[in-house]
Design a protein around this motif. Structure first.
Motif, PDB file in Angstrom:
ATOM      1  N   LEU A  36      31.204  35.314  27.802  1.00 29.23           N
ATOM      2  CA  LEU A  36      31.315  34.265  28.814  1.00 29.23           C
ATOM      3  C   LEU A  36      30.725  34.685  30.164  1.00 29.23           C
ATOM      4  O   LEU A  36      30.477  33.831  31.015  1.00 29.23           O
ATOM      5  CB  LEU A  36      32.792  33.884  29.001  1.00 29.23           C
ATOM      6  N   ARG A  37      30.544  36.005  30.362  1.00 33.28           N
ATOM      7  CA  ARG A  37      29.975  36.546  31.603  1.00 33.28           C
ATOM      8  C   ARG A  37      30.790  36.140  32.839  1.00 33.28           C
ATOM      9  O   ARG A  37      30.249  35.738  33.865  1.00 33.28           O
ATOM     10  CB  ARG A  37      28.504  36.137  31.753  1.00 33.28           C
ATOM     11  N   PHE A  38      32.117  36.238  32.702  1.00 35.61           N
ATOM     12  CA  PHE A  38      33.001  35.958  33.820  1.00 35.61           C
ATOM     13  C   PHE A  38      32.846  37.038  34.887  1.00 35.61           C
ATOM     14  O   PHE A  38      32.591  38.207  34.587  1.00 35.61           O
ATOM     15  CB  PHE A  38      34.447  35.908  33.351  1.00 35.61           C
ATOM     16  N   GLU A  39      33.065  36.638  36.128  1.00 37.63           N
ATOM     17  CA  GLU A  39      33.047  37.559  37.252  1.00 37.63           C
ATOM     18  C   GLU A  39      34.389  37.498  37.966  1.00 37.63           C
ATOM     19  O   GLU A  39      35.256  36.690  37.627  1.00 37.63           O
ATOM     20  CB  GLU A  39      31.905  37.199  38.205  1.00 37.63           C
ATOM     21  N   ASP A  40      34.561  38.367  38.966  1.00 36.81           N
ATOM     22  CA  ASP A  40      35.790  38.359  39.777  1.00 36.81           C
ATOM     23  C   ASP A  40      36.075  36.964  40.307  1.00 36.81           C
ATOM     24  O   ASP A  40      35.177  36.286  40.826  1.00 36.81           O
ATOM     25  CB  ASP A  40      35.643  39.312  40.959  1.00 36.81           C
ATOM     26  N   GLY A  41      37.333  36.543  40.154  1.00 40.05           N
ATOM     27  CA  GLY A  41      37.743  35.249  40.672  1.00 40.05           C
ATOM     28  C   GLY A  41      37.641  34.113  39.684  1.00 40.05           C
ATOM     29  O   GLY A  41      38.105  33.002  39.973  1.00 40.05           O
ATOM     30  N   ARG A  65      37.334  47.388  32.708  1.00 41.46           N
ATOM     31  CA  ARG A  65      38.667  46.800  32.579  1.00 41.46           C
ATOM     32  C   ARG A  65      38.695  45.428  33.227  1.00 41.46           C
ATOM     33  O   ARG A  65      38.029  45.192  34.238  1.00 41.46           O
ATOM     34  CB  ARG A  65      39.730  47.697  33.230  1.00 41.46           C
ATOM     35  N   ILE A  66      39.487  44.541  32.638  1.00 44.51           N
ATOM     36  CA  ILE A  66      39.738  43.218  33.211  1.00 44.51           C
ATOM     37  C   ILE A  66      41.236  43.051  33.377  1.00 44.51           C
ATOM     38  O   ILE A  66      42.013  43.362  32.471  1.00 44.51           O
ATOM     39  CB  ILE A  66      39.178  42.092  32.322  1.00 44.51           C
ATOM     40  N   LEU A  67      41.628  42.563  34.544  1.00 43.45           N
ATOM     41  CA  LEU A  67      43.026  42.252  34.812  1.00 43.45           C
ATOM     42  C   LEU A  67      43.170  40.739  34.871  1.00 43.45           C
ATOM     43  O   LEU A  67      42.413  40.052  35.566  1.00 43.45           O
ATOM     44  CB  LEU A  67      43.458  42.870  36.142  1.00 43.45           C
ATOM     45  N   LEU A  68      44.137  40.221  34.136  1.00 39.81           N
ATOM     46  CA  LEU A  68      44.440  38.791  34.133  1.00 39.81           C
ATOM     47  C   LEU A  68      45.752  38.585  34.892  1.00 39.81           C
ATOM     48  O   LEU A  68      46.767  39.193  34.542  1.00 39.81           O
ATOM     49  CB  LEU A  68      44.574  38.270  32.696  1.00 39.81           C
ATOM     50  N   THR A  69      45.712  37.725  35.898  1.00 39.20           N
ATOM     51  CA  THR A  69      46.896  37.508  36.720  1.00 39.20           C
ATOM     52  C   THR A  69      47.288  36.041  36.694  1.00 39.20           C
ATOM     53  O   THR A  69      46.567  35.188  37.227  1.00 39.20           O
ATOM     54  CB  THR A  69      46.639  37.933  38.176  1.00 39.20           C
ATOM     55  N   PRO A  70      48.421  35.706  36.064  1.00 40.77           N
ATOM     56  CA  PRO A  70      48.877  34.308  36.063  1.00 40.77           C
ATOM     57  C   PRO A  70      49.137  33.802  37.476  1.00 40.77           C
ATOM     58  O   PRO A  70      49.738  34.515  38.298  1.00 40.77           O
ATOM     59  CB  PRO A  70      50.170  34.356  35.236  1.00 40.77           C
TER      60      PRO A  70
END
Length: 245
Positions: A36-41, A65-70
């Motif tokens: 998906l090539r997601f970036e910060d935010g 690493r990717i952090l997912l924050t609800p």
């Protein structure tokens, strides 16, 4: 509340609460970062089958690493689906279709059942469970059905709780309309049993018809393949006596 189909949805195992960040798995990292090539935010919808659906932000504490924050809950967790789907295994491609449609139609338990004329086999329960999760991600389902270990039909019926009625598709039914038989059912705990391509054997049909907690239904005048019959049966059961009412 209606599902948001414009945002990507991701099944996670972590507990979900506002501000409680958690790390994506390596597989999720690859999907979010490389596919998906997601970036910060960036934002994604996450759910775990327990705590509803949440809008979460994506951040990269490191390149690997990717952090997912609800951030906020977008849909509350619904009650668990109570329809049990009992099915004879099919060949792999059609089995995947069967699992996907059962999830979409609201099955809460997926139970493979070995019958005398069965043609497929269950090689890996974990693969079926992963298929169920993927179907839930794609179609907006929040409750993840459980795939149970394979069981022989006779063994299952011997241990079956009589308060949960089994509805099975009987190609030898004397009528073509399933609605009268369904209208006579008073139980709210239900299971749907769909046989193999070759149908139930005479012995199996006789056993099913002898049990007081089993109801046979027809599926119209046409001969249906097992995967088609499963979808048709789930639709008519949910519409007549299930959660479509």
């Amino acid at each position: 509340m209606r599902a948001n189909y414009r945002m990507q949805r991701l099944y996670v195992t972590a507990a979900l609460a506002a501000g409680a960040g958690f790390e994506a798995t390596p597989e999720q990292f690859n999907y979010l970062a490389n596919v998906l090539r997601f970036e910060d935010g960036a934002e994604v919808l996450v759910f775990n089958g327990r705590h509803g659906e949440w809008r979460a932000t994506v951040s990269f504490p490191t390149r690997k690493r990717i952090l997912l924050t609800p951030v906020e809950e977008t849909r509350p967790q619904p009650a668990d689906c109570d329809l049990h789907f009992l099915f004879a295994p099919l060949k792999v491609g059609r089995m995947d279709y069967l699992i996907q449609k059962a999830v979409e139609m609201g099955a809460g338990i997926l139970q493979p059942v070995i019958t005398q004329h069965v043609q497929g086999k269950i090689g890996n329960i974990e693969r079926l469970q992963a298929n169920a999760v993927e179907a839930a991600e794609q179609c907006g389902v929040l409750a993840i059905p459980t795939v149970r270990p394979t069981v022989k039909l006779k063994d299952m019926l011997e241990r079956w709780p009589s308060q949960r009625r089994i509805i099975y598709c009987d190609e030898d039914a004397s009528t073509q309309n399933p609605l009268p038989a369904l209208a006579a059912i008073t139980e709210r705990s239900l299971a749907l049993l769909v046989g193999p391509e070759g149908g139930f054997s005479d012995e199996e049909r006789q056993l099913l018809r002898s049990l007081p907690f089993v109801t046979a239904i027809p599926l119209g005048p046409r001969i249906l393949r097992a995967d088609t019959a499963a979808v048709a049966a789930m639709a008519v059961v949910q519409a007549a006596i299930g959660d479509w009412r």
